[in-house]
Write a protein that holds these residues in place. Structure first.
Motif, short mmCIF file in Angstrom:
data_model
loop_
_atom_site.label_atom_id
_atom_site.label_comp_id
_atom_site.label_asym_id
_atom_site.label_seq_id
_atom_site.Cartn_x
_atom_site.Cartn_y
_atom_site.Cartn_z
N THR A 31 1.73 -16.68 26.56
CA THR A 31 1.54 -15.65 25.55
C THR A 31 0.83 -16.15 24.29
OG1 THR A 31 3.70 -16.10 24.60
CG2 THR A 31 3.60 -14.42 26.31
N MET A 32 0.65 -17.43 24.14
CA MET A 32 0.07 -17.97 22.91
C MET A 32 -1.43 -18.15 23.00
SD MET A 32 2.49 -21.00 21.66
CE MET A 32 4.22 -20.79 21.48
N GLN A 33 -2.06 -18.01 21.85
CA GLN A 33 -3.47 -18.32 21.72
C GLN A 33 -3.62 -19.83 21.56
OE1 GLN A 33 -5.83 -16.01 22.06
NE2 GLN A 33 -4.22 -14.51 22.39
N ARG A 34 -4.82 -20.32 21.70
CA ARG A 34 -5.08 -21.76 21.61
C ARG A 34 -4.61 -22.34 20.28
NH1 ARG A 34 -10.39 -23.53 23.92
NH2 ARG A 34 -9.15 -24.43 25.53
N GLU A 35 -4.86 -21.65 19.18
CA GLU A 35 -4.44 -22.14 17.86
C GLU A 35 -2.92 -22.20 17.76
OE1 GLU A 35 -4.58 -20.69 13.24
OE2 GLU A 35 -6.33 -20.30 14.49
N GLU A 36 -2.25 -21.20 18.30
CA GLU A 36 -0.79 -21.18 18.28
C GLU A 36 -0.23 -22.32 19.12
OE1 GLU A 36 0.37 -16.52 17.72
OE2 GLU A 36 -0.28 -17.18 19.69
N GLN A 37 -0.85 -22.60 20.26
CA GLN A 37 -0.41 -23.71 21.10
C GLN A 37 -0.57 -25.04 20.35
OE1 GLN A 37 -2.55 -23.41 24.80
NE2 GLN A 37 -1.19 -21.83 25.59
N ARG A 38 -1.65 -25.17 19.61
CA ARG A 38 -1.89 -26.38 18.82
C ARG A 38 -0.81 -26.55 17.75
NH1 ARG A 38 -7.16 -25.45 17.10
NH2 ARG A 38 -7.72 -25.38 19.26
N GLU A 39 -0.45 -25.45 17.10
CA GLU A 39 0.59 -25.51 16.07
C GLU A 39 1.95 -25.86 16.68
OE1 GLU A 39 0.50 -21.84 13.91
OE2 GLU A 39 -1.56 -22.16 13.25
N LEU A 40 2.26 -25.29 17.84
CA LEU A 40 3.51 -25.63 18.51
C LEU A 40 3.51 -27.10 18.91
CD1 LEU A 40 6.24 -24.95 19.71
CD2 LEU A 40 5.08 -24.20 21.78
N ALA A 41 2.38 -27.58 19.40
CA ALA A 41 2.28 -28.99 19.78
C ALA A 41 2.55 -29.88 18.57
CB ALA A 41 0.89 -29.28 20.36
N ASP A 42 2.00 -29.53 17.42
CA ASP A 42 2.25 -30.32 16.21
C ASP A 42 3.72 -30.30 15.83
OD1 ASP A 42 -0.44 -30.94 16.01
OD2 ASP A 42 -0.87 -29.38 14.54
N ALA A 43 4.35 -29.13 15.92
CA ALA A 43 5.77 -29.02 15.59
C ALA A 43 6.61 -29.84 16.57
CB ALA A 43 6.21 -27.56 15.62
N MET A 44 6.26 -29.80 17.84
CA MET A 44 7.01 -30.55 18.86
C MET A 44 6.81 -32.05 18.70
SD MET A 44 8.85 -28.48 20.54
CE MET A 44 9.37 -29.61 21.82
N ARG A 45 5.66 -32.46 18.20
CA ARG A 45 5.43 -33.89 17.96
C ARG A 45 6.26 -34.39 16.78
NH1 ARG A 45 -0.18 -32.55 18.30
NH2 ARG A 45 -0.81 -32.74 20.45
N ARG A 46 6.48 -33.54 15.79
CA ARG A 46 7.25 -33.94 14.61
C ARG A 46 8.76 -33.93 14.85
NH1 ARG A 46 3.24 -30.72 12.06
NH2 ARG A 46 4.64 -28.94 12.10
N LEU A 47 9.24 -33.06 15.72
CA LEU A 47 10.67 -32.90 15.93
C LEU A 47 11.39 -34.20 16.31
CD1 LEU A 47 12.98 -30.86 15.85
CD2 LEU A 47 12.49 -30.31 18.23
N PRO A 48 10.88 -35.00 17.25
CA PRO A 48 11.60 -36.23 17.61
C PRO A 48 11.79 -37.19 16.44
CG PRO A 48 9.92 -35.75 19.24
CD PRO A 48 9.72 -34.79 18.10
N GLY A 49 10.88 -37.18 15.49
CA GLY A 49 10.97 -38.08 14.34
C GLY A 49 12.24 -37.86 13.52
N ARG A 50 12.81 -36.67 13.58
CA ARG A 50 14.04 -36.38 12.85
C ARG A 50 15.22 -37.17 13.40
NH1 ARG A 50 14.46 -32.35 9.38
NH2 ARG A 50 16.62 -31.89 9.94
N PHE A 51 15.08 -37.67 14.62
CA PHE A 51 16.19 -38.36 15.28
C PHE A 51 15.90 -39.84 15.52
CE2 PHE A 51 16.07 -33.90 16.48
CZ PHE A 51 17.34 -33.50 16.09
N GLU A 52 14.87 -40.38 14.89
CA GLU A 52 14.48 -41.77 15.15
C GLU A 52 15.54 -42.78 14.74
OE1 GLU A 52 10.79 -42.43 13.18
OE2 GLU A 52 11.64 -42.20 11.19
#
Length: 118
Positions: A31-52
């Motif tokens: 359901t996402m556009q390419r830009e939205e997928q990119r933004e989700l990818a960025d958010a998902m890349r940052r999430l693990p850092g909260r638990f490092e």
């Protein structure tokens, strides 16, 4: 409101977070556009850092690699499993972010309840 905007708000990465925002149960990739997928990818890349501070480097590397390659479901699954296996404490904000990410990816959220509180 678009799906990506809902995801970013639920993850606390965009604007105020209304309590009644509903996330679509459809898989984001469909359901996402390419830009939205990119933004989700960025958010998902940052999430693990909260638990490092609570996870070993190898687990974080696997989680981050999965997120970087667009395997968001695998990344969030590895993250939740690593937290669970390490009995890592998770505060209320982190728990809400994990739950929101799982919901946004149309994945079950019940495993979040088994993580120990911080």
């Amino acid at each position: 409101m678009g799906v990506m905007e809902q995801i970013l708000r639920l993850l606390g990465l965009s604007g105020p977070q209304p309590a009644d925002v509903l996330v679509s149960s459809r898989p984001p990739a469909a359901t996402m556009q390419r830009e939205e997928q990119r933004e989700l990818a960025d958010a998902m890349r940052r999430l693990p850092g909260r638990f490092e501070d609570r996870l070993p480097a190898l687990a974080l590397q696997r989680i981050t690699s999965a997120a970087a390659s667009g395997q968001w479901e695998k990344a969030i699954d590895l993250l939740v499993m690593a937290l669970y296996m390490r009995d890592a404490p998770v505060n209320a904000t982190e728990r809400a972010e994990l739950r929101s990410a799982l919901s946004a990816l149309a994945l079950p959220t019940r495993r979040i309840d088994r993580l120990p509180p911080r």
